[in-house]
Design a protein around this motif. Structure first.
Motif, PDB file in Angstrom:
ATOM      1  N   LYS A  45      12.738  52.097  34.512  1.00 17.01           N
ATOM      2  CA  LYS A  45      13.212  52.088  36.200  1.00 17.01           C
ATOM      3  C   LYS A  45      14.356  53.452  36.362  1.00 17.01           C
ATOM      4  O   LYS A  45      15.528  52.600  35.437  1.00 17.01           O
ATOM      5  N   PRO A  75      18.235  53.263  37.643  1.00 13.23           N
ATOM      6  CA  PRO A  75      19.084  52.077  38.003  1.00 13.23           C
ATOM      7  C   PRO A  75      18.833  51.522  39.506  1.00 13.23           C
ATOM      8  O   PRO A  75      18.883  50.661  40.214  1.00 13.23           O
ATOM      9  N   GLY A  76      18.918  51.968  40.612  1.00 15.75           N
ATOM     10  CA  GLY A  76      18.509  51.657  41.984  1.00 15.75           C
ATOM     11  C   GLY A  76      16.575  50.959  42.581  1.00 15.75           C
ATOM     12  O   GLY A  76      16.678  49.919  43.035  1.00 15.75           O
ATOM     13  N   SER A  77      15.929  51.151  41.143  1.00 13.49           N
ATOM     14  CA  SER A  77      14.757  50.224  41.650  1.00 13.49           C
ATOM     15  C   SER A  77      14.391  49.049  40.841  1.00 13.49           C
ATOM     16  O   SER A  77      15.222  48.592  39.986  1.00 13.49           O
ATOM     17  N   THR A  78      13.583  48.244  42.294  1.00 15.00           N
ATOM     18  CA  THR A  78      14.070  47.005  41.708  1.00 15.00           C
ATOM     19  C   THR A  78      12.471  46.826  41.281  1.00 15.00           C
ATOM     20  O   THR A  78      11.803  46.733  42.281  1.00 15.00           O
ATOM     21  N   GLY A  79      12.473  44.983  41.202  1.00 12.10           N
ATOM     22  CA  GLY A  79      10.824  44.462  41.238  1.00 12.10           C
ATOM     23  C   GLY A  79      10.119  45.102  40.192  1.00 12.10           C
ATOM     24  O   GLY A  79      10.708  45.983  38.916  1.00 12.10           O
ATOM     25  N   LEU A  80       9.238  44.487  39.615  1.00 14.89           N
ATOM     26  CA  LEU A  80       8.053  44.800  38.721  1.00 14.89           C
ATOM     27  C   LEU A  80       6.754  45.348  39.272  1.00 14.89           C
ATOM     28  O   LEU A  80       6.628  46.143  40.758  1.00 14.89           O
ATOM     29  N   TRP A  81       6.202  46.880  37.992  1.00 13.37           N
ATOM     30  CA  TRP A  81       5.721  47.286  38.477  1.00 13.37           C
ATOM     31  C   TRP A  81       4.209  46.296  38.979  1.00 13.37           C
ATOM     32  O   TRP A  81       3.824  45.962  37.531  1.00 13.37           O
TER      33      TRP A  81
END
Length: 91
Positions: A21, A23-29
């Motif tokens: 992911k 760096p700015g992407s958060t949370g589970l896929w």
């Protein structure tokens, strides 16, 4: 996706994509799509407690459930996931 950290490994009978992911992407896929052509992609869910709950909820109660059926709904917990097996507990 962060392309420098993503990887691919191909053998005669298998292909593995390692995705990273940004760096700015958060949370589970929770799902991914794959296929040979963007117009014919297939969707698959990652194994997670929420996805297992949703799948088994529709399997146990495919049509709209009554309140009593919802109260009897089992508790499902994903205990372990490996390449060879998935272990879940149902109460």
């Amino acid at each position: 996706l962060l392309s420098p950290e993503s990887s691919i490994s191909i053998s005669a009978h298998n292909a593995v994509l390692g995705l990273a992911k940004a760096p700015g992407s958060t949370g589970l896929w929770d799902r991914f799509s794959f296929g040979l052509d963007p117009s014919a992609l297939q969707e698959r869910l990652f194994v997670s407690e929420e996805n297992v709950d949703g799948f088994l909820g529709t399997a146990f109660c495919p049509s709209p459930c009554s309140q009593s059926a919802l109260e009897r709904e089992p508790l499902i917990e994903v205990l372990d996931v490996t390449e060879d097996r998935i272990q879940i507990r149902v109460e």
